[in-house]
Design a protein around this motif. Sequence first.
Motif, PDB file in Angstrom:
ATOM      1  N   VAL A  11      61.657  63.753  65.884  1.00 23.52           N
ATOM      2  CA  VAL A  11      62.353  65.035  66.063  1.00 23.52           C
ATOM      3  C   VAL A  11      62.053  66.012  64.924  1.00 23.52           C
ATOM      4  N   GLY A  12      61.166  65.643  64.005  1.00 26.69           N
ATOM      5  CA  GLY A  12      60.808  66.551  62.922  1.00 26.69           C
ATOM      6  C   GLY A  12      61.988  66.839  62.006  1.00 26.69           C
ATOM      7  N   PHE A  13      62.249  68.132  61.793  1.00 28.72           N
ATOM      8  CA  PHE A  13      63.335  68.540  60.915  1.00 28.72           C
ATOM      9  C   PHE A  13      64.601  68.894  61.686  1.00 28.72           C
ATOM     10  N   GLN A  14      64.695  68.405  62.897  1.00 26.15           N
ATOM     11  CA  GLN A  14      65.841  68.746  63.736  1.00 26.15           C
ATOM     12  C   GLN A  14      67.164  68.273  63.127  1.00 26.15           C
ATOM     13  N   ASN A  15      67.161  67.091  62.519  1.00 24.09           N
ATOM     14  CA  ASN A  15      68.391  66.578  61.905  1.00 24.09           C
ATOM     15  C   ASN A  15      68.816  67.428  60.708  1.00 24.09           C
ATOM     16  N   PHE A  16      67.835  67.887  59.934  1.00 22.00           N
ATOM     17  CA  PHE A  16      68.163  68.748  58.790  1.00 22.00           C
ATOM     18  C   PHE A  16      68.676  70.102  59.268  1.00 22.00           C
ATOM     19  N   SER A  17      68.086  70.618  60.339  1.00 21.76           N
ATOM     20  CA  SER A  17      68.550  71.877  60.903  1.00 21.76           C
ATOM     21  C   SER A  17      69.992  71.758  61.375  1.00 21.76           C
ATOM     22  N   LYS A  18      70.289  70.652  62.032  1.00 27.06           N
ATOM     23  CA  LYS A  18      71.654  70.396  62.492  1.00 27.06           C
ATOM     24  C   LYS A  18      72.609  70.262  61.316  1.00 27.06           C
ATOM     25  N   LEU A  19      72.138  69.616  60.258  1.00 27.59           N
ATOM     26  CA  LEU A  19      72.967  69.386  59.080  1.00 27.59           C
ATOM     27  C   LEU A  19      73.393  70.687  58.425  1.00 27.59           C
ATOM     28  N   PHE A  20      72.441  71.595  58.244  1.00 24.00           N
ATOM     29  CA  PHE A  20      72.753  72.844  57.553  1.00 24.00           C
ATOM     30  C   PHE A  20      73.511  73.841  58.429  1.00 24.00           C
ATOM     31  N   GLN A  21      73.675  73.521  59.681  1.00 21.17           N
ATOM     32  CA  GLN A  21      74.485  74.354  60.574  1.00 21.17           C
ATOM     33  C   GLN A  21      75.875  73.751  60.797  1.00 21.17           C
ATOM     34  N   SER A  22      76.136  72.609  60.160  1.00 18.38           N
ATOM     35  CA  SER A  22      77.396  71.901  60.356  1.00 18.38           C
ATOM     36  C   SER A  22      78.448  72.348  59.344  1.00 18.38           C
ATOM     37  N   GLU A  23      79.576  72.837  59.842  1.00 18.29           N
ATOM     38  CA  GLU A  23      80.675  73.225  58.965  1.00 18.29           C
ATOM     39  C   GLU A  23      81.253  71.999  58.255  1.00 18.29           C
ATOM     40  N   LYS A  24      81.213  70.856  58.933  1.00 13.19           N
ATOM     41  CA  LYS A  24      81.738  69.630  58.338  1.00 13.19           C
ATOM     42  C   LYS A  24      80.920  69.219  57.132  1.00 13.19           C
ATOM     43  N   PHE A  25      79.611  69.443  57.183  1.00  9.85           N
ATOM     44  CA  PHE A  25      78.779  69.109  56.035  1.00  9.85           C
ATOM     45  C   PHE A  25      79.142  69.966  54.835  1.00  9.85           C
ATOM     46  N   TYR A  26      79.381  71.252  55.049  1.00 10.69           N
ATOM     47  CA  TYR A  26      79.733  72.132  53.941  1.00 10.69           C
ATOM     48  C   TYR A  26      81.113  71.797  53.377  1.00 10.69           C
ATOM     49  N   GLN A  27      82.018  71.362  54.250  1.00 10.67           N
ATOM     50  CA  GLN A  27      83.323  70.909  53.760  1.00 10.67           C
ATOM     51  C   GLN A  27      83.160  69.643  52.923  1.00 10.67           C
ATOM     52  N   THR A  28      82.285  68.746  53.395  1.00 11.50           N
ATOM     53  CA  THR A  28      81.992  67.518  52.656  1.00 11.50           C
ATOM     54  C   THR A  28      81.360  67.837  51.300  1.00 11.50           C
ATOM     55  N   PHE A  29      80.441  68.788  51.281  1.00 10.66           N
ATOM     56  CA  PHE A  29      79.800  69.206  50.038  1.00 10.66           C
ATOM     57  C   PHE A  29      80.833  69.768  49.068  1.00 10.66           C
ATOM     58  N   GLN A  30      81.729  70.588  49.574  1.00 10.29           N
ATOM     59  CA  GLN A  30      82.771  71.177  48.737  1.00 10.29           C
ATOM     60  C   GLN A  30      83.688  70.106  48.162  1.00 10.29           C
ATOM     61  N   ASN A  31      84.097  69.152  48.998  1.00 12.43           N
ATOM     62  CA  ASN A  31      84.963  68.066  48.524  1.00 12.43           C
ATOM     63  C   ASN A  31      84.275  67.238  47.449  1.00 12.43           C
ATOM     64  N   SER A  32      82.998  66.938  47.645  1.00 11.57           N
ATOM     65  CA  SER A  32      82.252  66.121  46.693  1.00 11.57           C
ATOM     66  C   SER A  32      82.123  66.816  45.350  1.00 11.57           C
ATOM     67  N   VAL A  33      81.760  68.096  45.365  1.00  4.74           N
ATOM     68  CA  VAL A  33      81.603  68.846  44.122  1.00  4.74           C
ATOM     69  C   VAL A  33      82.939  68.990  43.402  1.00  4.74           C
ATOM     70  N   LEU A  34      84.014  69.238  44.166  1.00  7.72           N
ATOM     71  CA  LEU A  34      85.342  69.375  43.563  1.00  7.72           C
ATOM     72  C   LEU A  34      85.755  68.080  42.875  1.00  7.72           C
ATOM     73  N   LEU A  35      85.511  66.958  43.523  1.00 15.53           N
ATOM     74  CA  LEU A  35      85.837  65.670  42.907  1.00 15.53           C
ATOM     75  C   LEU A  35      85.010  65.432  41.652  1.00 15.53           C
TER      76      LEU A  35
END
Length: 257
Positions: A11-35
Amino acid sequence: MGGYTDNKTFVGFQNFSKLFQSEKFYQTFQNSVLLIVIVTIVTFALALLFASMLTREKLKGQNFLRVVFYIPNILSVVVISAIFSAIFDPNSGLLNAFLKLFRGFQAEPILWLGDQKIVIFSLAGAMIWQAIGYYMVMYMASMANIPESLYESAGLEGAGRMTQFFQITIPLIWTNIRTTLTFFIISTINMSFLFVMTMTSGGPDGATEVFLSYMYKEAYTNSSYGYGMAIGVIVFLFSFALAGILNAVTRREHLEY
């Protein structure tokens, strides 16, 4: 996409494209950095403070205090999570029972692990308690090698305890601080996964979801193995970049005495 079939599709970079369009990923990123930020700052500040007190101050029962501070580090994450889950219990937990002494018995119990606004801080508290003792012992070992004559000379020049701490102690153990800081921040990414899975499972409503718990659930619960591995790649790149930035920012001239 999935990792449990012989019929694999590139699928090439399809998973990465999906990842960077996911609001849940950005929430996860925010939680990780805050911790990472909260746990690192508080842990290192307290570890340095306690190490300095137990090394330079003449306190009764110093050896006993060293053991008490170090005990959390020899306990497993599961045990620590169970202890803090009991402490944070809204109905019978020690923390709410203590607060009732000041807030009145009619007050509503605080949901330490159920309120989206404070649950990340409750999780950080458990992680800080677990880590302080280990780094305190490491800093005590470094501080013990600093000649007492340096402090005596500074005292004769009028430098107080606080000035001595920041002008003598910190610069002379900076190499140790720098090394442990990089190690701790990277290890916090792993430790946060263990605490999240044993205390909150990422809840409530994703408020404590972190990098590795999100990756685990996507790869092994939702059977999106390719998507989970894409998350793993991002975590690796983030960790590598963070370590590089820390090494560059904390680089100082080596002091000798």
